[in-house]
Scaffold this motif. Structure first.
Motif: not given
Length: 520
Positions: A321-330, A349-352, A369-376
């Motif tokens: 339903s959603v992807v949270g991405i970037g944590i500890g990724m290098g 939908p993304l949380v980055i 490229l980010l979907p509208e209302h991506t959360i940073l």
């Protein structure tokens, strides 16, 4: 609670006098009386010297009303006029005449440093600062600055009327010595934005809003530049669960991240996503983290990259339903390419957070490229890499607003009062404490927001609610662990209590004490 701009407050005052058929002097009487009531309730006639310093504008007029009521109720009052200009407001002059007809001890007029050289203020005394209000647009005169420094040196309790004198409502200060350091500020109808910014929050340790009867329709209908978020603002956002609901009703959160030595970040984010209410959680990680992830967090499902130590190809056969991405990724080259390919094909939908943001900062074209209302969710340095350097807190907010509007994203500015930015609107959080200045708390926030999105919360609601729960869990955890020993896992453990607290008996309205800025 709405935080109105200076211009909106002026307009509210004007409409109040018009619609309630009262004069501006009557409104000033209300304001000064409310300050008196606040003091009288707490002092109950105690004979402590109260030094009331009044400017010659409307803030000074409020101070004169206060001084008059204190005098007529038998308090030990010494009133001063800080004669800092040739211009005097009409309502100040009216109340100057009123106080002169109330007491034989007329206010002492201060026009230079020599006029207050013999003024004695002891540590046990009380100072009321009613010199400058929200209309201040230039730095005070040098001798007025010396007066403020005299107050500070006395260590007397200082109470500011509406806003600490010397602070602007809409721009940075030039010199800290030109601003009053208040122990408490009584703010009319609305707190001021500067109470919550890192560079200016130190000028009032605590604050409280006084209702002066401003027109209710105006208050309800006017869109404020910022909103203060407490329990009463987030409670309507809460989504109750139906009796026959099942895990499929609450979404599937995918947490993508991790690299050799940084698998804990994904673990924390995944646990937080599930604890915030996501029905299912899957972690996408490098192979090196498979066994530790399965062993330490059995509730999560795990998908691994083909690479052992970092992410090189973000592919999966599930429908999150959603992807949270970037944590500890290098930020290895292979990982950057993997993220770029993922973003080009992604519609979810993304949380980055974290390294996801660092990669976006290196390759700004990916923002398109980010979907509208991506959360940073950047910490201060990550935010700087995204929006550029800022000169002060107001410049930072301006840049964050422009960035949000340009890229159609939600930006979370982490700090002692975390601020969520969407277009031109600011949502200022009231929960949290300095114990959160520890590794992993930002990963927990990413997980919480991702988990709320999975459950069907709108992006802005998920962000506001997630930031609130994150801070509230930390506040509850503080009771057992204290500032120094609070760790990120304690926040996850107390998410349940943060939810339960939403429905506890209402306490006094939350007034956040100012604390050091934290990095999450």
């Amino acid at each position: 609670m709405k935080i109105f701009s200076k211009e909106q407050i002026y307009e509210g005052d004007r409409l109040t006098t018009e619609r309630q058929d009262i004069s501006s002097t009557d409104l000033m009487e209300r304001a000064g009386t409310q300050i008196f009531n606040w003091i009288h309730l707490r002092m109950q006639g105690a004979q402590v010297p109260i030094h009331v310093f009044c400017g010659i504008g409307n803030n000074g007029g409020d101070g004169l009303v206060l001084a008059r009521h204190l005098i007529t109720h038998g308090y030990h009052v010494i009133t001063y006029i800080v004669n800092c200009s040739d211009k005097r407001s009409k309502d100040f002059l009216i109340n100057y005449d009123r106080i002169k007809s109330t007491t034989k001890d007329w206010p002492k007029v201060l026009s230079c440093a020599g006029d207050f050289s013999d003024v004695v203020i002891e540590e046990r005394d009380i100072i009321v600062d009613a010199v400058f209000g929200i209309g201040l647009n230039r730095q005070p005169n040098k001798w007025v600055q010396e007066l403020f420094q005299k107050w500070r040196a006395s260590k007397a309790f200082t109470l500011s009327v509406d806003i600490p004198s010397g602070l602007y409502t809409d721009k940075a200060i030039e010199d800290e010595n030109a601003v009053v350091y208040a122990n408490f500020t009584l703010s009319f109808q609305s707190p001021k934005l500067v109470f919550f910014l890192p560079e200016t929050s130190k000028f009032t340790l605590q604050w409280e809003v006084l209702d002066i009867g401003m027109d209710r329709d105006y208050l309800m209908q006017t869109q404020a530049e910022a909103e203060l978020i407490s329990k009463f603002e987030v409670l309507p956002l809460y989504k109750p669960r139906e009796k026959f609901s099942h895990k499929g009703d609450f979404g599937h959160a995918l947490i993508v991240g991790g690299s050799f030595g940084k698998m804990g970040a994904v673990n924390l984010a995944s646990r937080a996503a599930l604890s915030s209410g996501s029905g299912l959680v899957t972690a996408f990680i490098p192979k090196c983290g498979y066994h530790s992830m399965q062993a330490s967090f059995p509730e999560a499902m795990v998908i691994t990259d083909k690479e052992e130590e970092c992410i090189t190809n973000i592919s999966f056969d599930i429908e999150p339903s959603v992807v949270g991405i970037g944590i500890g990724m290098g930020t290895a080259d292979k990982t950057i390419k993997a993220l770029e390919l993922f973003l080009r094909n992604n519609k979810i939908p993304l949380v980055i957070d974290a390294d996801g943001l660092n990669i976006l900062s290196k390759k700004k074209d990916l923002l398109n490229l980010l979907p509208e209302h991506t959360i940073l969710t950047p910490h201060p340095k990550e935010l700087e890499r995204l929006v550029g350097e800022w000169s002060d807190d107001f410049d930072k907010l301006k840049k964050a607003k422009v960035f949000s509007k340009t890229h159609k994203v939600i930006v979370v500015i982490k700090g002692a009062n975390t601020i969520t930015v969407l277009d031109d609107k600011l949502y200022i959080n009231t929960t949290g404490n300095p114990g959160m200045a520890t590794a992993g708390t930002g990963d927990v926030l990413t997980g919480i927001i991702t988990g709320l999105l999975a459950q069907g919360y709108e992006p802005i609601a998920a962000t506001i609610f997630g930031v609130y729960l994150h801070g509230k869990a930390a506040d509850i955890g503080l009771e057992d662990h204290g500032y120094q020993s609070l760790i990120a896992s304690h926040l996850i453990e107390n998410l349940c209590n943060a939810y339960i607290d939403l429905f506890s008996e209402p306490e006094q309205q939350e007034q956040p004490q100012q604390e050091e800025q934290r990095e999450e």
